[in-house]
Design a protein around this motif. Sequence first.
Motif, PDB file in Angstrom:
ATOM      1  N   LYS B  84       2.113  15.272  -0.856  1.00  0.00           N
ATOM      2  CA  LYS B  84       2.791  15.813  -2.017  1.00  0.00           C
ATOM      3  C   LYS B  84       2.899  14.743  -3.098  1.00  0.00           C
ATOM      4  N   THR B  85       3.208  13.515  -2.651  1.00  0.00           N
ATOM      5  CA  THR B  85       3.424  12.446  -3.614  1.00  0.00           C
ATOM      6  C   THR B  85       2.160  11.643  -3.857  1.00  0.00           C
ATOM      7  N   GLY B  86       1.182  11.725  -2.954  1.00  0.00           N
ATOM      8  CA  GLY B  86      -0.026  10.935  -3.085  1.00  0.00           C
ATOM      9  C   GLY B  86       0.116   9.524  -2.549  1.00  0.00           C
ATOM     10  N   ILE B  87       1.322   9.154  -2.124  1.00  0.00           N
ATOM     11  CA  ILE B  87       1.534   7.786  -1.655  1.00  0.00           C
ATOM     12  C   ILE B  87       0.995   7.618  -0.247  1.00  0.00           C
ATOM     13  N   GLY B  88      -0.003   6.778  -0.087  1.00  0.00           N
ATOM     14  CA  GLY B  88      -0.550   6.504   1.231  1.00  0.00           C
ATOM     15  C   GLY B  88      -1.505   7.568   1.738  1.00  0.00           C
ATOM     16  N   ALA B  89      -1.662   8.663   0.993  1.00  0.00           N
ATOM     17  CA  ALA B  89      -2.471   9.783   1.499  1.00  0.00           C
ATOM     18  C   ALA B  89      -3.919   9.364   1.733  1.00  0.00           C
ATOM     19  N   GLU B  90      -4.453   8.603   0.773  1.00  0.00           N
ATOM     20  CA  GLU B  90      -5.850   8.183   0.879  1.00  0.00           C
ATOM     21  C   GLU B  90      -6.048   7.278   2.093  1.00  0.00           C
ATOM     22  N   GLU B  91      -5.143   6.329   2.269  1.00  0.00           N
ATOM     23  CA  GLU B  91      -5.248   5.417   3.399  1.00  0.00           C
ATOM     24  C   GLU B  91      -5.132   6.182   4.715  1.00  0.00           C
ATOM     25  N   ILE B  92      -4.260   7.195   4.742  1.00  0.00           N
ATOM     26  CA  ILE B  92      -4.081   7.960   5.972  1.00  0.00           C
ATOM     27  C   ILE B  92      -5.378   8.679   6.345  1.00  0.00           C
ATOM     28  N   THR B  93      -5.989   9.377   5.377  1.00  0.00           N
ATOM     29  CA  THR B  93      -7.219  10.108   5.711  1.00  0.00           C
ATOM     30  C   THR B  93      -8.323   9.157   6.153  1.00  0.00           C
ATOM     31  N   MET B  94      -8.454   8.017   5.462  1.00  0.00           N
ATOM     32  CA  MET B  94      -9.498   7.066   5.842  1.00  0.00           C
ATOM     33  C   MET B  94      -9.210   6.479   7.220  1.00  0.00           C
ATOM     34  N   ASN B  95      -7.943   6.208   7.490  1.00  0.00           N
ATOM     35  CA  ASN B  95      -7.567   5.666   8.801  1.00  0.00           C
ATOM     36  C   ASN B  95      -7.936   6.625   9.917  1.00  0.00           C
ATOM     37  N   ILE B  96      -7.586   7.911   9.729  1.00  0.00           N
ATOM     38  CA  ILE B  96      -7.856   8.882  10.785  1.00  0.00           C
ATOM     39  C   ILE B  96      -9.357   9.034  10.989  1.00  0.00           C
ATOM     40  N   SER B  97     -10.127   9.076   9.881  1.00  0.00           N
ATOM     41  CA  SER B  97     -11.571   9.277  10.075  1.00  0.00           C
ATOM     42  C   SER B  97     -12.223   8.040  10.676  1.00  0.00           C
ATOM     43  N   ARG B 217      13.215  13.292  -6.934  1.00  0.00           N
ATOM     44  CA  ARG B 217      11.846  13.127  -6.464  1.00  0.00           C
ATOM     45  C   ARG B 217      10.905  12.629  -7.567  1.00  0.00           C
ATOM     46  N   HIS B 218      11.405  12.625  -8.807  1.00  0.00           N
ATOM     47  CA  HIS B 218      10.503  12.337  -9.927  1.00  0.00           C
ATOM     48  C   HIS B 218       9.937  10.935  -9.868  1.00  0.00           C
ATOM     49  N   GLY B 219      10.613  10.052  -9.172  1.00  0.00           N
ATOM     50  CA  GLY B 219      10.151   8.679  -9.097  1.00  0.00           C
ATOM     51  C   GLY B 219       8.785   8.531  -8.448  1.00  0.00           C
ATOM     52  N   TYR B 220       8.404   9.483  -7.625  1.00  0.00           N
ATOM     53  CA  TYR B 220       7.174   9.342  -6.850  1.00  0.00           C
ATOM     54  C   TYR B 220       5.920   9.333  -7.686  1.00  0.00           C
ATOM     55  N   THR B 221       5.831  10.305  -8.619  1.00  0.00           N
ATOM     56  CA  THR B 221       4.569  10.468  -9.333  1.00  0.00           C
ATOM     57  C   THR B 221       4.222   9.204 -10.106  1.00  0.00           C
ATOM     58  N   ARG B 222       5.239   8.528 -10.571  1.00  0.00           N
ATOM     59  CA  ARG B 222       4.973   7.275 -11.265  1.00  0.00           C
ATOM     60  C   ARG B 222       4.398   6.243 -10.306  1.00  0.00           C
TER      61      ARG B 222
END
Lengths: 175, 245
Positions: B84-97, B217-222
């Motif tokens: 939802k926030t995009g934080i760490g999402a990329e690293e997570i997908t790459m880690n799992i693959s 929650r607004h702090g995340y997108t930044r």
Amino acid sequence: MSGISASVIPIIMFSVALIILSSNKPHFDAFLVGAAEGAKTCAKLLPSLCALLVAIEMLFASGAIDVIEEYLSDFTEVVGIPSGMLPLILTRPVSGAASAATFSELLKEYGADSYTGLCASILMGSSDTVIYILSVYFSAAGVKRTRYAFAAAFIVMLFSVFFSAFLCRLFFGFA
Amino acid sequence: MLGKCFSVICIISVIFAIVTKNISSLSNAVVDGASRAVELSLSLLGVMCLWSGLMELLRSAGVVKKIAQILRPILRLAFPHAFKTGIGAEEITMNISANMLGIGNAATPLAIAAMKAMREGQIEDANVVNRESVEDVDLDVATDDMITLAVLNSSSLDLLPTTIIALRRAAGSADPYSIIVPVWICSAAGSVLAVLLCRFFAVLFRQKKRRHDSGGRHGYTRRVDSVKSNGGLSENMNKTRAGAP
């Protein structure tokens, strides 16, 4: 099913060959880099494997395993896990080298294609070093309270133990 | 940890050997074990070389990224907050693959990067919350997504258990590959259980500070812009950012 298992490696080798031929990028150089890395990993494994294999071999030679198995065999028979798996179940969450040592000792003791050997193989392949991984990850994040992490990880591990025995009976026809 | 493991096993063995009068076979076992360690690592050396090489090749050919693309919609369900926030999402997908291909050397740094990114997000979130309420937020506590990532990694995701095949072959198995399909089923079931269990526990042990979530929650997108990407991930970050609210 055994057809799928047997064809995985040929498929990978064939696709890798296609990848190397189909592009101009130096893919084979990447292979060499990776292979050197693999050799290093294996060399790093030797010292801990040496210590732990000695320990495990001692455990089997001392007769301790036989005594433990005798005590637990009634219990393990009821739940359907081969009693020989116990050392592996105990070492698997702690360390990769220890579980590799235990695993190879189990294969030597019971045979790679025995019920115990096949169960142990499936468990080795479908579980990991729970305690080690959780502590590395959480210390990297700087987190002190891990809440339900260990509980969840151990439930999954326990599930894998039972499920590997179940799959072993299903696939290889052990009663 | 290894030292303790070693010592406990040794002490138990020596005591048992004395009780069962197996002293001489115990002494033999010590010498045998040491030489077997060399045999074992020699029989693993070739396979590990080959496999790490092949996987590095697949990684340089972009296979890991392909798998990451396929996995993204599935992982979105497992890590609702991170995606939802995009934080760490990329690293997570790459880690799992990377984990699925058995590239441990690449997977662990990615997982640690993901944990650190989520941690930074958590601290940022706490700052936002604190500005709106006086209540302190406990920062020593792991978030749900952190726990899911750690638990998922601690159940195996490996598609091809090469070490196990090599050890089975070394032990004289007639068909060392026969375990591949059962291992897949067992790993897949374990991973699904890991995610479901984590989601269940997350609801069961909902943290107190969650009350503030709707407000702060607004702090995340930044934050997303300043998440450090690992290696060649930066071009993929745009996709993640587009998915963020």
